[in-house]
Design an enzyme around this catalytic site. Structure first.
Site, PDB file in Angstrom:
ATOM      1  N   SER A  24      27.257  43.474  45.531  1.00  0.00           N
ATOM      2  CA  SER A  24      27.926  44.661  46.059  1.00  0.00           C
ATOM      3  C   SER A  24      27.096  45.333  47.146  1.00  0.00           C
ATOM      4  O   SER A  24      27.626  45.744  48.183  1.00  0.00           O
ATOM      5  CB  SER A  24      28.202  45.659  44.926  1.00  0.00           C
ATOM      6  OG  SER A  24      29.063  45.105  43.965  1.00  0.00           O
ATOM      7  N   ARG A  28      27.780  45.046  51.525  1.00  0.00           N
ATOM      8  CA  ARG A  28      27.866  46.319  52.225  1.00  0.00           C
ATOM      9  C   ARG A  28      26.767  46.423  53.284  1.00  0.00           C
ATOM     10  O   ARG A  28      27.012  46.817  54.429  1.00  0.00           O
ATOM     11  CB  ARG A  28      27.729  47.486  51.240  1.00  0.00           C
ATOM     12  CG  ARG A  28      28.975  47.763  50.394  1.00  0.00           C
ATOM     13  CD  ARG A  28      28.617  48.713  49.251  1.00  0.00           C
ATOM     14  NE  ARG A  28      29.750  49.221  48.495  1.00  0.00           N
ATOM     15  CZ  ARG A  28      30.384  48.567  47.533  1.00  0.00           C
ATOM     16  NH1 ARG A  28      29.983  47.328  47.227  1.00  0.00           N
ATOM     17  NH2 ARG A  28      31.390  49.122  46.878  1.00  0.00           N
ATOM     18  N   ASP A  52      29.829  34.512  47.815  1.00  0.00           N
ATOM     19  CA  ASP A  52      30.384  35.747  48.388  1.00  0.00           C
ATOM     20  C   ASP A  52      29.605  36.220  49.605  1.00  0.00           C
ATOM     21  O   ASP A  52      30.188  36.612  50.620  1.00  0.00           O
ATOM     22  CB  ASP A  52      30.412  36.849  47.328  1.00  0.00           C
ATOM     23  CG  ASP A  52      31.633  36.754  46.429  1.00  0.00           C
ATOM     24  OD1 ASP A  52      32.225  35.654  46.352  1.00  0.00           O
ATOM     25  OD2 ASP A  52      32.005  37.763  45.810  1.00  0.00           O
ATOM     26  N   ASN A  97      36.887  33.851  47.925  1.00  0.00           N
ATOM     27  CA  ASN A  97      37.370  34.799  46.924  1.00  0.00           C
ATOM     28  C   ASN A  97      36.477  36.029  46.891  1.00  0.00           C
ATOM     29  O   ASN A  97      36.260  36.637  45.844  1.00  0.00           O
ATOM     30  CB  ASN A  97      37.415  34.144  45.538  1.00  0.00           C
ATOM     31  CG  ASN A  97      38.269  34.939  44.555  1.00  0.00           C
ATOM     32  OD1 ASN A  97      39.056  35.803  44.937  1.00  0.00           O
ATOM     33  ND2 ASN A  97      38.105  34.650  43.270  1.00  0.00           N
ATOM     34  N   SER A 174      41.294  49.910  42.693  1.00  0.00           N
ATOM     35  CA  SER A 174      39.965  49.377  43.011  1.00  0.00           C
ATOM     36  C   SER A 174      39.193  50.365  43.874  1.00  0.00           C
ATOM     37  O   SER A 174      39.700  50.852  44.884  1.00  0.00           O
ATOM     38  CB  SER A 174      40.083  48.037  43.744  1.00  0.00           C
ATOM     39  OG  SER A 174      38.816  47.596  44.185  1.00  0.00           O
ATOM     40  N   ASP A 318      32.594  45.508  35.600  1.00  0.00           N
ATOM     41  CA  ASP A 318      31.986  44.174  35.605  1.00  0.00           C
ATOM     42  C   ASP A 318      31.021  44.018  34.444  1.00  0.00           C
ATOM     43  O   ASP A 318      31.086  43.037  33.688  1.00  0.00           O
ATOM     44  CB  ASP A 318      31.267  43.925  36.934  1.00  0.00           C
ATOM     45  CG  ASP A 318      32.242  43.722  38.082  1.00  0.00           C
ATOM     46  OD1 ASP A 318      33.428  43.494  37.821  1.00  0.00           O
ATOM     47  OD2 ASP A 318      31.805  43.802  39.250  1.00  0.00           O
ATOM     48  N   GLU A 346      38.535  38.315  39.805  1.00  0.00           N
ATOM     49  CA  GLU A 346      38.587  36.900  40.146  1.00  0.00           C
ATOM     50  C   GLU A 346      39.654  36.144  39.365  1.00  0.00           C
ATOM     51  O   GLU A 346      40.181  35.132  39.812  1.00  0.00           O
ATOM     52  CB  GLU A 346      37.207  36.269  39.928  1.00  0.00           C
ATOM     53  CG  GLU A 346      36.207  36.546  41.030  1.00  0.00           C
ATOM     54  CD  GLU A 346      35.573  37.916  40.983  1.00  0.00           C
ATOM     55  OE1 GLU A 346      34.590  38.148  41.699  1.00  0.00           O
ATOM     56  OE2 GLU A 346      36.058  38.806  40.232  1.00  0.00           O
ATOM     57  N   HIS A 390      32.895  33.583  37.702  1.00  0.00           N
ATOM     58  CA  HIS A 390      31.470  33.575  37.384  1.00  0.00           C
ATOM     59  C   HIS A 390      31.126  34.416  36.166  1.00  0.00           C
ATOM     60  O   HIS A 390      30.286  34.045  35.343  1.00  0.00           O
ATOM     61  CB  HIS A 390      30.676  34.047  38.600  1.00  0.00           C
ATOM     62  CG  HIS A 390      31.092  35.391  39.124  1.00  0.00           C
ATOM     63  ND1 HIS A 390      30.187  36.381  39.432  1.00  0.00           N
ATOM     64  CD2 HIS A 390      32.317  35.919  39.416  1.00  0.00           C
ATOM     65  CE1 HIS A 390      30.830  37.451  39.886  1.00  0.00           C
ATOM     66  NE2 HIS A 390      32.120  37.188  39.888  1.00  0.00           N
ATOM     67  N   ARG A 391      31.766  35.566  36.024  1.00  0.00           N
ATOM     68  CA  ARG A 391      31.403  36.455  34.923  1.00  0.00           C
ATOM     69  C   ARG A 391      31.878  35.930  33.570  1.00  0.00           C
ATOM     70  O   ARG A 391      31.238  36.176  32.544  1.00  0.00           O
ATOM     71  CB  ARG A 391      31.900  37.872  35.181  1.00  0.00           C
ATOM     72  CG  ARG A 391      31.302  38.452  36.450  1.00  0.00           C
ATOM     73  CD  ARG A 391      31.216  39.953  36.466  1.00  0.00           C
ATOM     74  NE  ARG A 391      30.710  40.411  37.753  1.00  0.00           N
ATOM     75  CZ  ARG A 391      29.437  40.392  38.125  1.00  0.00           C
ATOM     76  NH1 ARG A 391      28.518  39.942  37.287  1.00  0.00           N
ATOM     77  NH2 ARG A 391      29.073  40.818  39.320  1.00  0.00           N
ATOM     78  N   LYS A 416      29.149  31.856  42.723  1.00  0.00           N
ATOM     79  CA  LYS A 416      29.744  32.986  43.433  1.00  0.00           C
ATOM     80  C   LYS A 416      28.735  34.124  43.596  1.00  0.00           C
ATOM     81  O   LYS A 416      28.692  34.775  44.640  1.00  0.00           O
ATOM     82  CB  LYS A 416      30.987  33.477  42.684  1.00  0.00           C
ATOM     83  CG  LYS A 416      31.688  34.662  43.346  1.00  0.00           C
ATOM     84  CD  LYS A 416      32.952  35.015  42.596  1.00  0.00           C
ATOM     85  CE  LYS A 416      33.583  36.292  43.121  1.00  0.00           C
ATOM     86  NZ  LYS A 416      34.069  36.181  44.503  1.00  0.00           N
TER      87      LYS A 416
END
Length: 430
Positions: A24, A28, A52, A97, A174, A318, A346, A390-391, A416
């Site tokens: 994240s 950014r 990502d 993604n 979101s 998450d 995802e 992934h999570r 990812k």
């Protein structure tokens, strides 16, 4: 490629682990660095190198941004700013993604494209992830946006045109939509008011964005509980060097493993100095009975006896996933509430988590925005589908601490955000 991974009979997790940089924060920071004044360089350290972030780096390169990657330290990246004036605009950006790439780029390109068009698209799952809350807000403020397939979903064609003024967006889906707008609106000629409607999800991620914008010289004023004033004609300014702190969401797997495996385990890269809301996971885990000590930039964990949790975890969606699998090792019934936005990640994580947990013998109730989990007397061996998420893979690794063990299908989906996760897991867990 690893088709499946068997984990079983794990009894300890001890040693030291350094977290990869936060996805994240990294995506950014990469975009903010690219928006810095023409020619200004920003040296980003501890940059996560994953699917990502590679999509964001590829997009910036395609837009003409000079990207330098240190050969010896692949996690050090130097970005040369363009001041919002792209050297080139490709016909299409393929973003896989990566929600943390497509959402801010949608807003920023809507603010910076001039008589040029660019299509933002992604893989099959990305084309199922809604974008309408953001694009509707941008369109209402003058941006030219066309859907090329399904209304409200990528791929989208952008042509700029975003104007300053009063903008309103639904914040219940979101927080990434809001962060995207906060990054784009300072680039406009006039001042803007951004009003957030509904119950805003993942508020800590908005605070993270505001804190990062401040480091890059951008002022954002919160003038109400859900209202921001963003001055226009602002210029992103390089902080020179920017350290990407460790991924707090990824820390949740190690914190959980340190409790289940007794520790002592030291987790580097996250602590009291963190700007990530997912640090709150540590507090909830302590409340469940985990033995943790949080320092400035690391956390020590050493076992614990777990009791079930019943909590609203909307702020940390998450990291909250880790509590779903940890529930199998806790006394009592765990209820994770206010997590409807799991459904637009995802994969539909609420349904996926409920489906896979039931394979272990757990009693699982799936609701529209929550999940309730009662562990079985003995956890049954299960082959866990990971849904290219992934999570899901990392959460279910914890079942290796159950005597029956677990089979993780497609563990490589961790690329990812955490390509080395299972290598590190096998190193520390025995």
């Amino acid at each position: 490629m690893t088709a499946a991974l068997e984990l079983a009979g794990l009894q300890q997790c001890r040693g030291e682990v350094t977290l990869p940089g936060s996805k994240s924060i990294a995506n950014r920071a990469l975009l903010m660095a690219a928006l810095c004044q023409q020619g200004q360089q920003t040296r980003l350290t501890n940059v996560l190198r994953s699917d990502d972030t590679e999509r964001m780096l590829e997009a910036l390169t395609a837009l003409g941004i000079a990207v330098g990657i240190d050969v010896k330290a692949g996690t050090t990246v130097t970005i040369t700013g363009c001041g919002g004036h792209w050297q080139q605009v490709p016909s299409e950006l393929q973003l896989g993604n990566a929600g943390t790439a497509i959402r801010p780029l949608t807003a920023v390109l809507s603010a910076t494209l001039n008589d040029q068009t660019c299509v933002l698209t992604g893989n099959e799952r990305m084309q199922e992830r809604p974008l309408a809350a953001l694009t509707d807000c941008l369109s209402a403020a003058g941006a030219t946006i066309h859907y090329l397939s399904n209304e409200g979903y990528p791929p989208v064609q952008l042509a700029g045109g975003l104007q300053a003024g009063h903008l309103s967006i639904d914040g219940s889906a979101s927080s990434q939509y809001i962060s995207a707008l906060l990054m784009a609106l300072p680039l406009l000629a006039g001042d803007s008011i951004l009003q957030l409607e509904g119950k805003v999800v993942s508020w800590p991620y908005i605070e993270l964005t505001v804190a990062m914008l401040e480091r890059f010289g951008i002022r954002v004023h919160q003038i109400g509980g859900q209202e921001f004033m963003i001055p226009g004609n602002q210029v992103y300014c390089s902080p020179g060097e920017y350290w990407i702190e460790g991924d707090a969401s990824a820390a949740s797997y190690w914190l959980a493993a340190g409790v289940l495996g007794g520790g002592p385990l030291r987790i580097h890269g996250i602590g009291q100095a963190s700007i990530q809301g997912d640090l709150a996971f540590a507090g909830y885990l302590s409340g469940m009975g985990g033995n943790l000590q949080v320092d400035e930039r690391f956390i020590d964990v050493q076992g614990g006896q777990l009791q079930a949790i019943d909590a609203d975890l909307n702020a940390i969606p998450d990291a909250a996933m880790t509590f779903a699998t940890l529930a199998l090792f806790a006394q009592g019934t765990t209820h994770i509430r206010n997590i409807a936005n799991w459904r637009i990640k995802e994969t539909d994580r609420l349904h996926a988590m409920a489906t896979e947990l039931r394979k272990t013998g757990a009693v699982v109730e799936e609701f529209a925005d929550s999940i309730r989990i009662t562990p079985p007397v003995a956890i049954e061996h299960a082959a866990i589908a990971t849904y290219d998420d992934h999570r899901m893979a990392m959460c279910f690794a914890l079942l290796g601490f159950a005597p029956a063990g677990v089979r993780i299908i497609d563990p490589d989906c961790c690329s990812k955000t955490y390509p080395d996760f299972f290598r590190e897991f096998n190193r520390l867990c025995r």
